[in-house]
Design an enzyme around this catalytic site. Sequence first.
Site, PDB file in Angstrom:
ATOM      1  N   LYS A 202       0.577  -1.675   0.056  1.00 47.19           N
ATOM      2  CA  LYS A 202      -0.331  -0.222  -0.284  1.00 47.19           C
ATOM      3  C   LYS A 202       0.868   1.301   0.042  1.00 47.19           C
ATOM      4  CE  LYS A 202      -3.653   1.672   3.215  1.00 47.19           C
ATOM      5  NZ  LYS A 202      -4.453   1.799   4.109  1.00 47.19           N
ATOM      6  N   GLU A 208      10.299  -4.431   4.192  1.00 55.23           N
ATOM      7  CA  GLU A 208      10.993  -6.074   3.552  1.00 55.23           C
ATOM      8  C   GLU A 208      10.752  -5.933   2.310  1.00 55.23           C
ATOM      9  OE1 GLU A 208       9.780  -4.481   5.548  1.00 55.23           O
ATOM     10  OE2 GLU A 208       9.366  -5.745   7.908  1.00 55.23           O
ATOM     11  N   GLY A 262      -4.186  -2.468   5.290  1.00 54.43           N
ATOM     12  CA  GLY A 262      -3.267  -3.078   5.274  1.00 54.43           C
ATOM     13  C   GLY A 262      -4.419  -4.597   5.198  1.00 54.43           C
ATOM     14  N   ARG A 263      -4.452  -4.875   6.890  1.00 50.93           N
ATOM     15  CA  ARG A 263      -4.876  -6.745   7.349  1.00 50.93           C
ATOM     16  C   ARG A 263      -7.155  -6.785   6.677  1.00 50.93           C
ATOM     17  NH1 ARG A 263      -4.136  -2.735  10.925  1.00 50.93           N
ATOM     18  NH2 ARG A 263      -5.525  -2.083  12.320  1.00 50.93           N
ATOM     19  N   GLU A 348      -3.648  -6.720  15.257  1.00 46.09           N
ATOM     20  CA  GLU A 348      -2.925  -5.620  14.980  1.00 46.09           C
ATOM     21  C   GLU A 348      -4.129  -4.733  14.908  1.00 46.09           C
ATOM     22  OE1 GLU A 348       0.570  -4.156  11.924  1.00 46.09           O
ATOM     23  OE2 GLU A 348      -1.370  -4.833  10.364  1.00 46.09           O
ATOM     24  N   HIS A 379      -1.226 -33.202  18.509  1.00 45.73           N
ATOM     25  CA  HIS A 379      -0.754 -34.241  17.972  1.00 45.73           C
ATOM     26  C   HIS A 379       0.828 -33.191  19.190  1.00 45.73           C
ATOM     27  CE1 HIS A 379      -1.952 -37.691  17.079  1.00 45.73           C
ATOM     28  NE2 HIS A 379      -3.053 -37.156  16.072  1.00 45.73           N
ATOM     29  N   LYS A 507       9.881  -0.715  13.309  1.00 48.24           N
ATOM     30  CA  LYS A 507      10.308  -0.085  12.352  1.00 48.24           C
ATOM     31  C   LYS A 507      11.901   0.633  11.629  1.00 48.24           C
ATOM     32  CE  LYS A 507       6.073  -0.663   9.559  1.00 48.24           C
ATOM     33  NZ  LYS A 507       5.147  -0.151   8.659  1.00 48.24           N
TER      34      LYS A 507
HETATM   35  O1  F6P Z   1       3.996  -2.590   9.330  1.00 53.65           O
HETATM   36  C1  F6P Z   1       2.690  -2.680   9.852  1.00 53.65           C
HETATM   37  C2  F6P Z   1       1.872  -3.346   8.220  1.00 53.65           C
HETATM   38  O2  F6P Z   1       1.717  -1.312   7.663  1.00 53.65           O
HETATM   39  C3  F6P Z   1       0.955  -3.277   8.158  1.00 53.65           C
HETATM   40  O3  F6P Z   1      -0.338  -2.827   8.574  1.00 53.65           O
HETATM   41  C4  F6P Z   1       1.066  -3.765   6.789  1.00 53.65           C
HETATM   42  O4  F6P Z   1      -0.228  -4.756   6.380  1.00 53.65           O
HETATM   43  C5  F6P Z   1       1.776  -3.927   6.507  1.00 53.65           C
HETATM   44  O5  F6P Z   1       3.056  -3.526   7.058  1.00 53.65           O
HETATM   45  C6  F6P Z   1       2.893  -3.903   4.827  1.00 53.65           C
HETATM   46  O6  F6P Z   1       2.412  -2.409   4.733  1.00 53.65           O
HETATM   47  P1  F6P Z   1       2.801  -1.968   2.952  1.00 53.65           P
HETATM   48  O7  F6P Z   1       1.604  -2.750   2.343  1.00 53.65           O
HETATM   49  O8  F6P Z   1       2.447  -0.305   2.802  1.00 53.65           O
HETATM   50  O9  F6P Z   1       3.538  -2.658   2.755  1.00 53.65           O
END
Ligand code: F6P
Length: 540
Positions: A202, A208, A262-263, A348, A379, A507
Amino acid sequence: MSELISSTPVWKSLTEHAHGASRVHLRDLFAADDARWRQFHLEADGWLFDYSRQRVNAAILGDLLRLATSVQLQERIAAMFRGDAINVTEGRAVLHTALRSGFAGSPEIQKEVLESRAALDSFVASVRDGVQRGFTGGAFKHIVNIGIGGSDLGPLLVCDALRHQWSGGITPHFVSNVDRTQLQDLTRQLDPAETLIIVCSKTFTTQETQTNARAARDWIASRLGEAAVPRHFVAVSTNAAAMDAFGIAPERRFTMWDWVGGRYSVWSAVGLVAEMVLGSQVFKDFLDGAARMDRHFIDAPLERNLPVLMGLIGVWNRSFLNLPTLAVLPYDQRLARLPAYLQQLDMESNGKSVTLDGERVSYPTAPVVWGEPGSNAQHSFFQMLHQGTPTAALDFIAPLRNSWGDVLAQDLALSNCFAQAQAFAFGLNADEVVASMRAAKVSEADIARLTPHRVHEGNRPNSVLLYAQTDARALGSLLALYEHMVFVQGCIWGINSFDQFGVELGKKLAAGISMSGERAPTGPGSAALAELIAYVRRRR
Ligand code: F6P
């Protein structure tokens, strides 16, 4: 400052009930009323929700429903669907429901959603039909989704859960971890000429995703040439400038909106990889399943409303019975990734400790959500759930037939699921343990020695959620059900379920840490941190 919900008479009444409930075993509740099931189950919208093994009675349920009324739950639901800026800390509407339900949000928003969906469907068709091809002319056979959090967990779950509905010969892959292992595994195995990469972010700033996307770009450029990059990359983001800088072709960008968290974004272009693998019709079924749950959430009276009941029971377990965790136990391998998805969704969203007014809450909020497919979990960690010191609340989720339609195999899964639900609720008391050992002719000395080890306390509250079969509609409905459950709980606890400031500090600190040792750490504990960095450097 508005009054904390914990100071209201109905909350106090529930606290009283909780004192009483701590002395009552589920065995007692069933002994008093063996027909509990009739009163404590709900059939709605293709779901059977059996909550007879929850530690509730009619009075507790009545108070929980009064709690919902006291926070004007129905008006809060209406406000979300209208598009009011209910995410108050970020000044945003919360309209993921508009991505699947034609009645959510304004007509302008609905128009934008339809346009975006048409663009997605047409791109998906062009890739699946082989109109869009790789730089060397081959059709795309693999799609790598690079994203993390909501930009990974939703599409990954949908692809995994609906594997039996894949069509079109495209295999999905997912890269999320910053350590690059997943990408390195894939680049050893995939042919870049037949691989399309979706950078799903987003913000398009997430470390990452950016790191992995750049590495994937280098892989494509080094194997197929720089000119191949625009043909092999697609992006899902709101950040046009960053997509420009990366070199994403304008016709290969799919946008989202700031009113989709995002979620909550799997319903948007974030679901692109899943739509590619499933085809647009199946993805539409997924959206429709969620839309039906939206309708139910809006229309059903509180006492017959599935997300409301699940939400209220969750509040009872967490804030009154003080149960710290919720184990999610699907009896369907297809839902193996559901617990991970729900972890982000629930924790979250409701992992907060201040109210909308910024006042500290005086009660526990979101539980720790965790789980595994039930069969396997039996198990491994079920031992602790049966006899360990912490008590967990448990959600059993099971289809009536497995995803290939197999009833006999699913009967085994269901018999285990129901057996566990019974065992957790009723346990095995000392008298029963002694009787069974006597029947097996165990010596009296061994009976005395072994009895304490064999007793199962029970009284572990659990619900069973049944549905016909894991398919796109059921999955959409299930995810919307949990979304709304989380919403209900956020309303009761008076917290903002839609921000996530708690993920920012780590972060920021990570960005300031120099593993090369160029910059010495600063701030509290910097001497210890310097030692860690020095250790890494010494030992490499
Ligand atoms: O670090 C949390 C977060 O902001 C989540 O809420 C989100 O789903 C994820 O990072 C990824 O964010 P983006 O889609 O902006 O890379």
